[in-house]
Design a protein around this motif. Structure first.
Motif, short mmCIF file in Angstrom:
data_model
loop_
_atom_site.label_atom_id
_atom_site.label_comp_id
_atom_site.label_asym_id
_atom_site.label_seq_id
_atom_site.Cartn_x
_atom_site.Cartn_y
_atom_site.Cartn_z
N PHE A 128 1.04 3.16 5.71
CA PHE A 128 1.48 2.87 4.35
C PHE A 128 2.81 2.13 4.41
CE2 PHE A 128 -1.27 6.56 3.87
CZ PHE A 128 -2.06 6.19 2.78
N ASP A 129 3.06 1.32 3.40
CA ASP A 129 4.35 0.61 3.33
C ASP A 129 5.46 1.53 2.84
OD1 ASP A 129 3.45 -2.05 4.11
OD2 ASP A 129 2.35 -2.05 2.22
N ARG A 150 -0.93 5.01 -10.71
CA ARG A 150 -1.98 4.07 -10.31
C ARG A 150 -1.98 2.86 -11.23
NH1 ARG A 150 -5.91 8.45 -9.41
NH2 ARG A 150 -6.30 8.71 -7.18
N ASP A 152 -0.01 -3.71 -6.59
CA ASP A 152 0.07 -2.81 -5.44
C ASP A 152 -1.06 -1.79 -5.48
OD1 ASP A 152 2.50 -4.00 -4.60
OD2 ASP A 152 3.61 -2.77 -6.02
N THR A 153 -1.39 -1.24 -4.32
CA THR A 153 -2.40 -0.20 -4.21
C THR A 153 -1.72 1.15 -4.09
OG1 THR A 153 -3.97 -1.70 -3.12
CG2 THR A 153 -4.35 0.67 -2.87
N LYS A 180 0.87 -1.17 0.00
CA LYS A 180 0.00 0.00 0.00
C LYS A 180 0.90 1.22 0.00
CE LYS A 180 -3.74 2.26 2.57
NZ LYS A 180 -4.56 2.22 3.81
N VAL A 234 -2.34 4.98 -3.43
CA VAL A 234 -3.27 5.99 -2.93
C VAL A 234 -2.68 7.36 -3.26
CG1 VAL A 234 -4.39 6.95 -0.90
CG2 VAL A 234 -4.05 4.47 -1.08
N GLU A 294 -2.67 7.29 8.58
CA GLU A 294 -2.94 6.01 7.93
C GLU A 294 -1.62 5.27 7.70
OE1 GLU A 294 -5.37 4.70 3.88
OE2 GLU A 294 -5.62 6.70 4.75
#
Length: 227
Positions: A45-46, A17, A25-26, A2, A28, A43
């Motif tokens: 995140f990686d 994206r 992968d996501t 993420k 954002v 939040e």
């Protein structure tokens, strides 16, 4: 993974994206720098990818504020400013890696995954296994198909780094930064010379290659099993 991407260019955000989707992968996206800063603090995140030049804020100051607020998420900074001094400014501000535009998607995601691995601590495993290769970190010994490989200290550090990034592309900049502890390219062939020595030791007496050159990008460790 993420990934938070702080970028005010809508086309670049859409492209990222799409690349993330291809990689599984996501991504954002936050188009506002300050909003991205707040989201990074709220939040998990990686990895965070941050453009250096944003419409409402400077990426350098955002990274510094991120670190001052206690957020330790790895940050990869992207910028059209790619001189040695520019990269040094990004790293000194608190970024973990710096990639100049234009870049290849293959290198971008190799760097992201390397940042994620280092942050997750997987590189500290006592024994790393990949195909026919074994890396015994504490004993500082290496094996291929159960045969000991006599590596010099520098060659072992290179081998260990390739094992930590097994199967993925490792760039010259990654090697200079993480094996030689250099934040700049000294414009010498030190990487190529040492890669050549390591390749000969990994492949001597065995069938099949061990290190693959990815032209224009870097190197990839193969699994060393007979084809």
């Amino acid at each position: 993974m993420k990934v938070l991407y702080i970028e005010d260019d809508a086309r670049a955000a859409a492209d990222m994206r799409a690349l993330g989707w291809e990689q599984g992968d996501t991504i954002v996206v936050e188009s506002d720098g300050l909003a991205g800063l707040r989201r990074a603090g709220m939040e998990a995140f990686d990895v965070i990818i941050m453009d250096r030049m944003l419409g409402d804020a400077d990426g350098l100051s955002l990274v510094a504020r991120l670190r001052d607020s206690g957020v330790s998420t790895p940050v990869l900074m992207l910028s059209a400013l790619g001189r040695t001094g520019d990269r040094a400014e990004g790293l000194e501000a608190g970024a973990d890696d710096y990639l100049a535009k234009p870049f290849e998607a293959l290198e971008l995601f190799a760097r992201i995954r390397a940042l994620h691995r280092r942050a997750s601590g997987r590189e500290h495993s006592a024994v790393i296994l990949y195909g026919a290769f074994e890396c015994h970190v504490k004993a500082r010994t290496a094996f291929r198909s159960n045969r000991h490989l006599a590596l010099s200290p520098r060659e072992f550090e290179l081998f260990r780094y390739f094992m930590e990034n097994a199967g993925e592309v490792v760039t010259r900049e990654m090697l200079l930064r993480d094996v030689w502890n250099m934040s700049f390219d000294p414009q010498t062939n030190v990487v190529d010379v040492n890669i050549g020595r390591l390749r000969r030791k990994l492949e001597h007496g065995f069938e099949g290659p061990a290190l693959e050159t990815v032209w224009g990008t870097g190197y990839r460790l193969l699994d060393g099993t007979p084809s």
